[in-house]
Motif scaffolding. Structure first.
Motif, mmCIF file in Angstrom:
data_model
loop_
_atom_site.group_PDB
_atom_site.id
_atom_site.type_symbol
_atom_site.label_atom_id
_atom_site.label_comp_id
_atom_site.label_asym_id
_atom_site.label_seq_id
_atom_site.Cartn_x
_atom_site.Cartn_y
_atom_site.Cartn_z
ATOM 1 N N PRO B 271 0.827 -1.217 0.000
ATOM 2 C CA PRO B 271 0.000 0.000 0.000
ATOM 3 C C PRO B 271 0.862 1.269 0.000
ATOM 4 O O PRO B 271 1.909 1.313 0.647
ATOM 5 N N THR B 272 0.407 2.252 -0.737
ATOM 6 C CA THR B 272 1.079 3.553 -0.728
ATOM 7 C C THR B 272 0.827 4.248 0.603
ATOM 8 O O THR B 272 -0.056 3.869 1.376
ATOM 9 N N ASP B 273 1.581 5.309 0.835
ATOM 10 C CA ASP B 273 1.386 6.105 2.052
ATOM 11 C C ASP B 273 -0.041 6.609 2.163
ATOM 12 O O ASP B 273 -0.608 6.659 3.263
ATOM 13 N N ASN B 274 -0.632 7.004 1.009
ATOM 14 C CA ASN B 274 -2.016 7.475 1.031
ATOM 15 C C ASN B 274 -2.939 6.466 1.694
ATOM 16 O O ASN B 274 -3.779 6.814 2.514
ATOM 17 N N ARG B 277 -2.186 6.093 5.466
ATOM 18 C CA ARG B 277 -2.720 7.239 6.200
ATOM 19 C C ARG B 277 -4.240 7.153 6.309
ATOM 20 O O ARG B 277 -4.828 7.442 7.343
ATOM 21 N N ALA B 278 -4.875 6.730 5.197
ATOM 22 C CA ALA B 278 -6.345 6.645 5.191
ATOM 23 C C ALA B 278 -6.814 5.563 6.156
ATOM 24 O O ALA B 278 -7.832 5.717 6.843
ATOM 25 N N GLU B 279 -6.083 4.434 6.205
ATOM 26 C CA GLU B 279 -6.469 3.371 7.133
ATOM 27 C C GLU B 279 -6.483 3.888 8.571
ATOM 28 O O GLU B 279 -7.442 3.691 9.316
ATOM 29 N N GLU B 280 -5.405 4.586 8.905
ATOM 30 C CA GLU B 280 -5.287 5.110 10.266
ATOM 31 C C GLU B 280 -6.395 6.121 10.551
ATOM 32 O O GLU B 280 -7.054 6.087 11.593
ATOM 33 N N ALA B 281 -6.639 7.008 9.579
ATOM 34 C CA ALA B 281 -7.645 8.055 9.767
ATOM 35 C C ALA B 281 -9.047 7.453 9.879
ATOM 36 O O ALA B 281 -9.839 7.829 10.751
#
Lengths: 395, 395
Positions: B271-274, B277-281
């Motif tokens: 997975p890309t950083d995007n 980050r989205a998973e965490e958010a």
């Protein structure tokens, strides 16, 4: 931005637009607001399950149509329509299911007025699902200088004669629905819970044909058994198929939103006299109707030929229409909602028109369907499916 | 005449009717005309794919509702509703798609007037799909002595708190959608044409759970990949899944028209950083929203808790609503079209309310969805599904 495989050439879309503009001229309509998802798709290419919130195409006499929908769906438009970015417009999300706000107010004030499209005769699809009275009133309130007129089915009628590409998609759908029926016939047996057969029908429907995907049909499988088959539109549950009952299967294959529909009936056991009489009557009626489905004849001629043949066999459909045009469709209807095969419809048949010719028999406590989807050719009606036209019996 | 397995007790239908009559009293409505198929089903039990032609339920202050539909669908009503035969009424088939004839004219003159229901305040679902302006005008023309008033979503609001039986059906739907997601996760791989995965999702959806049938969800599977996932409502075609792309799966299980919806995202590759980050958010946002989904809190509290958590992680959903009530539904919507989880909705949450809490992220050229369907209990929000809440990664 077009990431989907385009279904049609730009030239074909321009020809469609020209047809719609000719119809607008005839009705003296300067601006047409299109709510029907099938009409929007036919004009712009837009495809997505977003029609549960307001979205429209706006057509005037020049330039590209506008696509207008919910903010989050604009990206879906960018990926499916043939239009330039400047013709894709959206309303903010707080207009969604938040009365008294209505997206049509935004359309009138933010899009139509700045373009000088807020006067003259504006055509609306007054008879369309997906255009509720609240939206109509919002247009009335916010377009005081326009004459809002009924343009119901204006675009639907323009869709009647199919292009070669459209017919190609419908023939793929025909291959799909043939496979769906074959799967049902192979799998059905007394004791089988109905939903397990539905699972297999769906699997085959989506598997498609020869690498071409199966799309979702505009209606779900209808397969009522025994006394439930007295009703045309029941779906399924977990009750099993039973010996000594008939089940009709009204199924559609679909590819790129283009449909081909076919009904056949399967009897488990030894068919009763009712079913044998119905088989004979329906086959005679279908043959008579197909013979009448010639260019230059009228929709009514097909219905009358069918009804006369059914009457000779002692059946009376009590004036129910026996078919409708088909092609591009979105739920809830795979019919095109323009003409009907009924005894009062004098529309002339033309080559390239496509119909589901569907003389279902729904009696007090039983029913049977044998139907054909057809294309009108110079030489008469051509069934799209190649599937035996009879009552199927499984002992 | 009831050949289908009744889904609810007579007592439950009477309780629903009492709730609707209380709401009618509050709005001083004597007669309510209901077009929404989900509302018709909730009040009468009627179930069939016939809503592409006009059909209504009529509710007054006494007696059973009336069911009114197309002639050929009356047999379907006889087999699914709890009403007496005398309360099942139909219009002849020549009213179907045959302008200027309109079935609402028949309703007004043949049913309402003879019963003295053609005056006073008559409530209409002005905001409903399946109630086009042509039908509204036909009612206006033929009910000159009545005051036609907007009763949009009156019945929808009565549906908000679910009964034990309704929750039982939604829990079966939850088991079904868990299995659909597990099937998708197991089967997805780079190179697999998307429609073949859809075929398997549908098969599992209809197979149901533990002998309980799978019903058709009100929307079709949505599973866009890569840049198409920037749009929430795209469906599928024959293009294959690709390595280094995310796909979100927005799927619903359905049983007896009751829905449970769940979205998860699967990334093929690293997975890309995007996405990370989205998973965490999204997980932080869902946890914050679930914690706020307490009886006595408001819809807005859930949205605000989500939005604050997303903002801390650098995401902004630009005001898009993050959920809606769910339960009984017919196409095109599995939402109940009453309240919304958004920052301006002050509706109080009550035990027994059910929502799809769905903070989808649809960005410029990618997107991700992780969602939960929940029931509000005395002790807070209970997710209906038991499925890991995370970004799934398949290498």
């Amino acid at each position: 931005m077009h990431t989907q495989i385009p279904g049609f050439s730009l030239e074909e879309y321009q020809q469609r637009l020209a047809r719609v503009r000719a119809a607008m001229l005839t009705q003296d309509i300067q601006t047409l607001i299109v709510h029907d998802p099938a009409n929007i798709a036919w004009l712009t290419g837009y495809d997505g399950w977003s029609f549960y919130t307001p979205q429209v195409a706006v057509v005037t006499m020049a330039g590209e149509p506008l696509w207008f929908g919910r903010q989050m769906d604009a990206n879906g438009a960018r990926r499916t329509v043939w239009l330039q970015e400047e013709n894709i417009h959206w309303y903010p999300d707080y207009y969604v299911m938040n009365p008294p706000m209505n997206a049509m107010e935004y359309l009138a004030n933010q899009l139509l007025k700045p373009r000088d499209w807020a006067y003259g005769r504006i055509g609306l699809e007054m008879d369309s699902c997906y255009f509720p009275p609240s939206s109509w009133l919002a247009l009335c309130d916010n377009l005081p200088d326009a004459e809002l007129v009924d343009a119901s089915a204006l675009v639907n009628w323009c869709r009647a004669v199919k292009s070669d590409t459209e017919l190609r998609y419908m023939r793929i759908a025909a291959r799909i629905v043939e496979r769906m029926h074959a799967a049902a016939l192979e799998m059905i047996e007394p004791g089988l819970p109905k939903h397990l057969l539905v699972a297999e029908i769906y699997r085959v429907a989506m598997e498609g044909h020869d690498g071409h995907f199966g799309d979702y049909p505009s209606m779900v499988p209808m397969l009522p058994s025994g006394p439930d088959a007295s009703a045309p539109h029941l779906t399924w549950d977990e009750r099993p198929f039973c010996r000594d009952q008939g089940t009709f299967f009204e199924l559609a294959g679909c590819h790129r939103r283009y449909h081909c529909i076919l009904s056949r009936t399967i009897y488990l056991g030894r068919p009763t006299d009712n079913f044998l009489r119905a088989e004979e009557a329906l086959n005679a009626g279908l043959e008579a109707g197909l013979a009448a489905a010639q260019p230059g004849n009228r929709c009514a001629d097909v219905a009358n030929a069918l009804n006369a043949a059914l009457a000779r066999h002692g059946f009376d459909r009590e004036g129910a229409r026996c078919g409708y045009p088909i092609g591009l469709g979105y739920p809830p209807d795979w019919g095109e909602q323009s003409m009907s095969l009924r005894n009062t419809d004098n529309t002339l048949l033309k080559p390239g028109m496509t119909f589901h010719f569907m003389p279902g028999l729904w009696l007090e406590d039983w029913g049977m369907e044998t139907t054909e989807s057809i294309v009108i050719t110079e030489n008469g009606a051509e069934p799209l499916c190649n599937y035996p036209r009879r009552l199927f019996v499984k002992h």
